[in-house]
Design an enzyme around this catalytic site. Structure first.
Site, PDB file in Angstrom:
ATOM      1  N   PRO A  39       1.060  -1.234   0.061  1.00 33.36           N
ATOM      2  CA  PRO A  39      -0.106   0.017   0.110  1.00 33.36           C
ATOM      3  C   PRO A  39       0.900   1.396   0.027  1.00 33.36           C
ATOM      4  O   PRO A  39       2.034   1.206   0.477  1.00 33.36           O
ATOM      5  CB  PRO A  39      -0.903  -0.156   1.322  1.00 33.36           C
ATOM      6  CG  PRO A  39      -0.689  -1.633   1.658  1.00 33.36           C
ATOM      7  CD  PRO A  39       0.633  -2.082   1.265  1.00 33.36           C
ATOM      8  N   HIS A  45      -0.991   2.708  11.535  1.00 36.06           N
ATOM      9  CA  HIS A  45      -2.307   2.244  11.339  1.00 36.06           C
ATOM     10  C   HIS A  45      -3.135   3.135  10.519  1.00 36.06           C
ATOM     11  O   HIS A  45      -4.154   2.751   9.844  1.00 36.06           O
ATOM     12  CB  HIS A  45      -3.113   2.152  12.719  1.00 36.06           C
ATOM     13  CG  HIS A  45      -4.392   1.699  12.951  1.00 36.06           C
ATOM     14  ND1 HIS A  45      -4.901   0.694  12.583  1.00 36.06           N
ATOM     15  CD2 HIS A  45      -5.334   2.595  12.826  1.00 36.06           C
ATOM     16  CE1 HIS A  45      -6.082   0.716  12.823  1.00 36.06           C
ATOM     17  NE2 HIS A  45      -6.531   1.792  12.845  1.00 36.06           N
ATOM     18  N   GLU A 170      11.301  -9.481   3.519  1.00 34.65           N
ATOM     19  CA  GLU A 170      12.539  -9.072   3.123  1.00 34.65           C
ATOM     20  C   GLU A 170      13.408  -8.580   4.438  1.00 34.65           C
ATOM     21  O   GLU A 170      13.819  -7.381   4.102  1.00 34.65           O
ATOM     22  CB  GLU A 170      12.682  -8.379   1.813  1.00 34.65           C
ATOM     23  CG  GLU A 170      12.333  -8.999   0.598  1.00 34.65           C
ATOM     24  CD  GLU A 170      12.387  -8.168  -0.484  1.00 34.65           C
ATOM     25  OE1 GLU A 170      12.803  -6.931  -0.343  1.00 34.65           O
ATOM     26  OE2 GLU A 170      11.892  -8.616  -1.839  1.00 34.65           O
ATOM     27  N   GLU A 293       7.714 -13.435  -5.408  1.00 34.48           N
ATOM     28  CA  GLU A 293       7.912 -12.280  -6.154  1.00 34.48           C
ATOM     29  C   GLU A 293       8.681 -12.549  -7.634  1.00 34.48           C
ATOM     30  O   GLU A 293       9.920 -12.268  -7.937  1.00 34.48           O
ATOM     31  CB  GLU A 293       8.459 -11.210  -5.584  1.00 34.48           C
ATOM     32  CG  GLU A 293       7.763 -10.508  -4.346  1.00 34.48           C
ATOM     33  CD  GLU A 293       8.069  -9.331  -3.641  1.00 34.48           C
ATOM     34  OE1 GLU A 293       9.073  -8.812  -4.289  1.00 34.48           O
ATOM     35  OE2 GLU A 293       7.731  -9.221  -2.499  1.00 34.48           O
TER      36      GLU A 293
END
Length: 636
Positions: A39, A45, A170, A293
């Site tokens: 995102p 939050h 990662e 990925e």
């Protein structure tokens, strides 16, 4: 106009050919059905809540979920855990969390989109972990157990059956390692997550019996494993190699992308990494592995022309085919469990098409209020084509076009215990380019299908220009705010082009393809259906979502075992006027090829979207399914 010769006949003179012969078919799980994204915005939050609540992002996910059933099953979202808000500590110092934002998003994924999350245990949740370094291990175990038990208490354990759980993404990279893990604290964290998963119970209580906890697999370490400067992931493998039975992870996950954008680079990089891991830690060969990925090149937001057009779709299909070949080869990828594509991002201006996304995103700031328009890219269509493959597959075959270039062929079947099957699906994939003296390519394909009754075939093509909305947009001058006429033109180029369909009456009929004049690269999906294959079922869960005034996005759910022989969908509408009177039913998808379960309806300034909607499917035998339930939509 494409000049593709596709004949069911016998041809004596061919330049390249093969027949189905004694092909060995292997059980083929659809291992490529994961997508992911990170995102935008702040990683806390409030920031993650705003990003995942954004109407444009939700519409993006709604379109991704509107691919054919099974095309996308899992979505991996970085920092998803930040939707959980730390509230306070109880008297004994145990954190109490507010799950309301997390629940809302999970309900959206599950109930409206039928997608399962890949839940990465990563986040800080209001500083709980950074402020309590001595309690981190206990707090992680508590959070994992509490999160799962909370979901079970809300909806039962069945909702979580297809969820996947993974360690921190990662962790060796500073950009992700927000907890400043050391080699020691990272191992403590992973083991705490494992304990939390193991202790989370199955809270369904029937007949007064106390149920046993359900085992939940943990994936990890989701690492790049680039060099010795990535000690966290390598140390976890060292621990697992020493005591495999006590290894906290069940599936070894890694990230390997291409360098110049080719499928071969992705697969070869994966093979090289796993060979290196097995050389160092041979005990790990018993663990399934996954490339989370498996993208053509790193950097999703970097603008690259090939990501806009058919080339990205071809690359994704080729990636799947080459991973399948590597899995069958018995080498370092023989335990491959899945691959995932990091392409569920929302693109932004001026790179609407050219970022690594499934959809082109136009932010229409000149409307009141502003809204988003999304157009499906060819890579979206490619995922839909892959969803039509069968449950058993042969190894990938290479058919020469010239001395240096070949067509990749992947043949799959489903059903039929005594022969190749009642359903066959084959993908033909061209190279990206070929020499100027390329021999005219004729391809002879023997169906060799045990036909008990009438059968039929259908072919669909993914080709430059004709199935390329990016080309349509460029021809119109690449406007930032495409008008309704241009948006419709782009959407008419979204789906694979329906080339030819017809009946098959003769056993061992031959399909002949002359692709000499088709622009490269191209992909073709051939489907062959027996009349005894299950008939189309009624479309389910018809949903109408607002895009903007007088424009809606219509989607529905497919039955997983009845759409293999689908030709197209029909969308019907009955308008209701201001007085509540209804007109006659109208086929609003007239002239559209709709092989996927969605349709965007924009009747224009003089039209209305208020009224009733229903959908049905049409199969390759020109038989229709029952209509979906009728849904009324009222624009406020």
């Amino acid at each position: 106009m494409l000049s593709l010769l596709l004949v069911l006949t016998t041809l004596a003179r061919i330049h390249a050919h093969y027949t189905s012969g004694d092909v060995v078919y292997h059980t083929m799980p659809h291992f490529w059905t994961g997508v992911g994204f990170c995102p935008a915005g702040r990683i806390d939050h409030e920031g993650i809540s705003a990003a995942l609540g954004d109407p444009a992002l939700r519409l993006n996910l709604r379109l991704i979920a509107a691919l054919p059933v099974g095309a996308v099953t899992h979505i991996r979202i970085h920092w998803l855990l930040e939707l959980i808000q730390f509230w306070q500590y109880d008297p004994s110092g145990i954190p109490i969390y507010d799950f309301s934002k997390f629940d809302d998003f999970i309900d959206f994924l599950h109930e409206e989109l039928r997608l399962s999350p890949v839940l990465e245990w990563m986040g800080n949740l209001g500083g709980v972990f950074s402020e309590n370094p001595m309690q981190q291990s206990f707090y992680w175990e508590h959070l994992v157990k509490t999160t799962i038990n909370h979901q079970i208490a809300r909806h039962g354990s069945s909702r979580l059956v297809n969820w996947r759980y993974e360690t921190w993404n990662e962790p060796d990279l500073r950009g992700y390692n927000k907890q400043n893990f050391t080699a020691h604290t990272f191992l403590d964290y992973v083991q705490a997550v494992r304990r939390g998963l193991s202790k989370a119970g199955n809270l369904d209580n029937q007949d007064g019996k106390v149920p046993l906890p359900m085992y939940r697999s943990l994936r990890g370490p989701a690492g790049l494993f680039k060099d010795s400067n990535h000690p966290l992931c390598w140390n976890l493998l060292e621990l697992c190699s020493q005591r495999v039975v006590y290894c906290p992870i069940d599936i070894l996950t890694f990230h390997r992308k291409g360098i110049e954008g080719t499928a071969t680079e992705i697969v070869n990089g994966s093979l090289s990494l796993m060979a290196k891991i097995y050389e160092e830690y041979p005990n790990l060969k018993q663990l399934p592995v996954a490339n989370d990925e498996a993208d053509p090149v790193a950097g999703w937001s970097t603008s690259r022309d090939f990501q806009a057009d058919v080339r990205y779709g071809i690359t994704l299909i080729s990636t799947v085919m080459q991973f399948w070949h590597a899995k069958l080869a018995g080498g370092p990828l023989s335990r491959l469990e899945s691959i995932s594509h990091d392409n569920a991002f929302l693109s932004y201006h001026p790179h609407e098409f050219t970022q690594r996304t499934l959809l082109a995103h136009f932010r229409m700031n000149e409307t009141k209020p502003p809204h988003s328009q999304l157009v499906q890219k060819p890579v979206y269509a490619a995922l839909g084509m892959l969803a039509k493959l069968g449950t058993r597959a042969a190894d990938v075959e290479m058919v020469n076009m010239d001395t240096k270039h070949s067509v990749q062929v992947l043949r799959t079947v489903s059903g039929g215990l005594g022969g190749p099957g009642q359903y066959m699906a084959t993908i033909f994939l061209s190279p990206e380019e070929a020499g100027p003296k390329m021999t005219a390519f004729h391809h002879k394909y023997t169906l060799n299908m045990s036909i008990a009754n009438e059968s039929a075939f259908v072919t669909e093509l993914l080709v430059p220009k004709e199935t390329d909305p990016y080309y349509i947009w460029q021809q119109a001058g690449s406007p930032a705010y495409p008008n309704a006429t241009l948006r419709e033109a782009m959407r008419r180029a979204q789906a694979p082009r329906l080339y030819k369909t017809g009946p098959i009456w003769q056993y061992n009929s031959e399909l002949v393809i002359n692709s000499a004049s088709i622009p490269l690269p191209w992909a073709m999906l051939l489907r062959v259906c027996s009349a005894s294959w299950p008939k189309l079922r009624r479309p389910q869960q018809l949903s109408i979502a607002e895009v903007t005034q007088r424009e809606v996005f219509i989607s529905w759910m497919e039955h997983p075992k009845s759409t293999q022989c689908l030709l197209s969908y029909e969308v019907w509408f009955k308008e209701r006027d201001n007085l509540g009177r209804s007109a006659d039913w109208m086929l609003i998808s007239q002239g559209w090829h709709l092989p996927y379960p969605s349709f965007q309806y924009a009747p224009g300034d003089k039209g209305s979207v208020n009224g009733f909607y229903k959908v049905r499917g049409v199969d390759v035998f020109n038989e229709t399914s029952p209509y979906s339930q009728i849904v009324e939509y009222l624009e406020l």
